[in-house]
Design a protein around this motif. Structure first.
Motif, short mmCIF file in Angstrom:
data_model
loop_
_atom_site.label_atom_id
_atom_site.label_comp_id
_atom_site.label_asym_id
_atom_site.label_seq_id
_atom_site.Cartn_x
_atom_site.Cartn_y
_atom_site.Cartn_z
N LEU A 228 -20.12 6.91 -1.35
CA LEU A 228 -18.69 6.43 -0.93
C LEU A 228 -18.26 7.50 0.14
N ILE A 229 -18.16 6.63 1.27
CA ILE A 229 -17.47 7.36 2.53
C ILE A 229 -15.84 7.11 2.62
N SER A 230 -15.51 5.84 2.39
CA SER A 230 -14.15 5.43 2.59
C SER A 230 -13.80 4.45 1.74
N SER A 231 -12.34 4.35 1.42
CA SER A 231 -11.75 3.36 0.54
C SER A 231 -10.28 2.88 0.87
N SER A 232 -9.82 1.88 0.77
CA SER A 232 -8.54 1.58 1.13
C SER A 232 -7.95 0.48 0.04
N LYS A 233 -6.74 0.53 -0.22
CA LYS A 233 -6.02 -0.12 -1.19
C LYS A 233 -4.82 -0.68 -0.51
N ILE A 234 -4.67 -2.03 -0.80
CA ILE A 234 -3.35 -2.77 -0.27
C ILE A 234 -2.20 -2.76 -1.07
N LEU A 235 -1.13 -2.39 -0.86
CA LEU A 235 -0.14 -2.46 -1.85
C LEU A 235 0.99 -3.75 -1.43
N TYR A 236 1.33 -4.20 -2.62
CA TYR A 236 2.27 -5.43 -2.24
C TYR A 236 3.63 -5.08 -2.87
N THR A 237 4.61 -5.92 -2.46
CA THR A 237 5.80 -6.09 -3.00
C THR A 237 6.47 -7.19 -2.56
N ASN A 238 7.59 -7.41 -3.62
CA ASN A 238 8.10 -8.73 -3.40
C ASN A 238 9.92 -8.34 -3.43
N THR A 239 10.21 -7.09 -2.89
CA THR A 239 11.48 -6.81 -2.86
C THR A 239 12.47 -7.23 -1.74
N GLY A 240 11.93 -8.10 -0.88
CA GLY A 240 12.64 -8.82 0.24
C GLY A 240 13.91 -9.26 -0.39
N ALA A 241 14.81 -9.46 0.82
CA ALA A 241 16.22 -10.02 0.27
C ALA A 241 16.14 -11.44 -0.23
N VAL A 242 15.30 -12.17 0.36
CA VAL A 242 15.37 -13.52 0.00
C VAL A 242 13.85 -13.90 -0.20
N ASN A 243 12.85 -13.16 -0.61
CA ASN A 243 11.55 -13.40 -0.74
C ASN A 243 11.03 -12.99 -2.09
N GLN A 244 10.55 -13.96 -2.92
CA GLN A 244 10.20 -13.78 -4.37
C GLN A 244 8.53 -13.55 -4.30
N SER A 245 7.62 -13.77 -3.28
CA SER A 245 6.38 -13.59 -3.18
C SER A 245 6.02 -12.40 -3.05
N PHE A 246 4.90 -11.80 -3.49
CA PHE A 246 4.07 -10.69 -3.14
C PHE A 246 3.49 -10.64 -1.78
N LEU A 247 4.00 -9.66 -0.96
CA LEU A 247 3.44 -9.57 0.40
C LEU A 247 2.80 -8.22 0.73
N PRO A 248 1.81 -8.23 1.55
CA PRO A 248 1.43 -6.68 1.91
C PRO A 248 2.40 -5.92 2.51
N GLN A 249 2.40 -4.68 1.85
CA GLN A 249 3.56 -3.69 2.30
C GLN A 249 3.02 -2.45 2.93
N SER A 250 1.82 -1.87 2.72
CA SER A 250 1.44 -0.87 3.02
C SER A 250 -0.16 -0.71 2.73
N ILE A 251 -0.67 0.20 3.41
CA ILE A 251 -2.32 0.28 3.00
C ILE A 251 -2.63 1.86 2.59
N GLN A 252 -3.13 2.29 1.44
CA GLN A 252 -3.52 3.44 1.23
C GLN A 252 -4.96 3.63 1.82
N VAL A 253 -5.45 4.73 2.16
CA VAL A 253 -6.85 5.00 2.52
C VAL A 253 -7.19 6.38 1.90
N GLY A 254 -8.38 6.27 1.68
CA GLY A 254 -9.14 7.59 1.38
C GLY A 254 -10.28 8.08 2.11
N LYS A 255 -10.72 9.24 2.08
CA LYS A 255 -12.02 9.65 2.87
C LYS A 255 -13.04 9.86 1.87
N GLY A 256 -14.21 9.43 1.65
CA GLY A 256 -14.97 9.85 0.63
C GLY A 256 -14.40 9.61 -0.77
N SER A 257 -14.59 10.71 -1.75
CA SER A 257 -14.09 10.53 -2.96
C SER A 257 -12.57 11.13 -3.18
#
Length: 265
Positions: free
Chosen positions: A231-260
């Protein structure tokens, strides 16, 4: 016979650029995947459509022109895997001996029964694919109509690149790419590139009981990349539905990691 919905499907195509080079392309066509089991006579039974097998590129060649000759620059070969199924979509009947009631069924259930039974009749079993709706000399002949559905998915891509030095003997660098797919959403599940090293990328998705996949099955959850099985890299997409008029989960941020190492935002 169509190719990806088009009335025209080319098997081989060549494009040239004056004093520069040329490119050659080969595709899967009706020559490779014809349609059969059809009738050009009454009652005109349609063929089984296999359009999904046509139009995919199989070979790609690029050449550099030097004087009156062409030197290969790149060669790419593609292979595919086919997922398909053939289903009964209906029947086509034709009168024999002009039976006046041959096209009628007393109940819809009888029609369904005859559709799923090799031989049957209106309360009178018959043979040779006939329904006896009249007396013994008058009957209805039928033919089962089939159609095919499928997916030609890219399985491998083999690339050769030619590099020329002072001599005309090229150095060839070759790589092989393989593809695997998620059975639920038909998206890429893993992509592997093999040359001097092996690089593999795995894709995970939200579906099933995940709150992020409401009516969606293609939302990426995480991506992991490996080099020579490490394993050399990994990433995870974080979602949220906390928008004022939005109830759908949309991408908010991306977490990344190098190796393990642990993922970081």
């Amino acid at each position: 016979v169509r190719t990806h919905g088009s009335d025209v499907g080319y098997k081989n195509v060549t494009g040239t650029e004056k004093n520069n080079g040329k490119s050659e392309f080969s595709y899967r066509s009706p020559i490779d995947f014809p349609e059969d089991n059809y009738s050009v006579n009454y009652p005109f039974i349609p063929s089984i459509k296999r359009d999904y097998n046509r139009g995919q590129i199989t070979k790609e060649r690029h050449f550099l022109q030097q004087n009156n000759s062409y030197l290969p620059l790149t060669e790419i070969d593609y292979t595919y895997e086919i997922d398909s199924m053939t289903v009964v979509t209906g029947i086509r009947s034709n009168n024999v001996n002009k039976c006046p009631k041959a096209n009628e069924f007393t109940y819809y259930s009888q029609f369904i029964h005859c559709l799923n039974t090799p031989s049957c009749g209106n309360n009178t079993p018959s043979s040779n694919n006939h329904w006896t709706n009249c007396d013994a000399n008058y009957y209805l002949s039928y033919h089962t109509i089939y159609d095919s559905y499928g997916w030609s998915k890219l399985a491998t891509k083999n690339t050769k690149n030619y590099f020329y030095g002072s001599s005309h003997s090229p150095t060839v660098l070759e790589s092989l790419e393989t593809y695997n797919y998620n059975p639920v959403n038909k998206k890429i599940a893993s992509h592997t590139i093999v040359n001097s090293d092996q690089i593999k990328t795995d894709y995970m998705y939200h579906f099933g009981n995940s709150v992020y996949s409401k009516n969606r099955v293609s939302e990426i959850s995480s991506i992991n990349t490996y080099k020579n099985m490490e394993l050399i890299s990994s990433s995870k997409i974080l979602y949220t539905n906390t928008g004022a008029v939005n109830q759908s989960f949309l991408p908010q941020s991306i977490q990344v990691g190098k190796g393990s190492n642990s993922l970081e935002s």
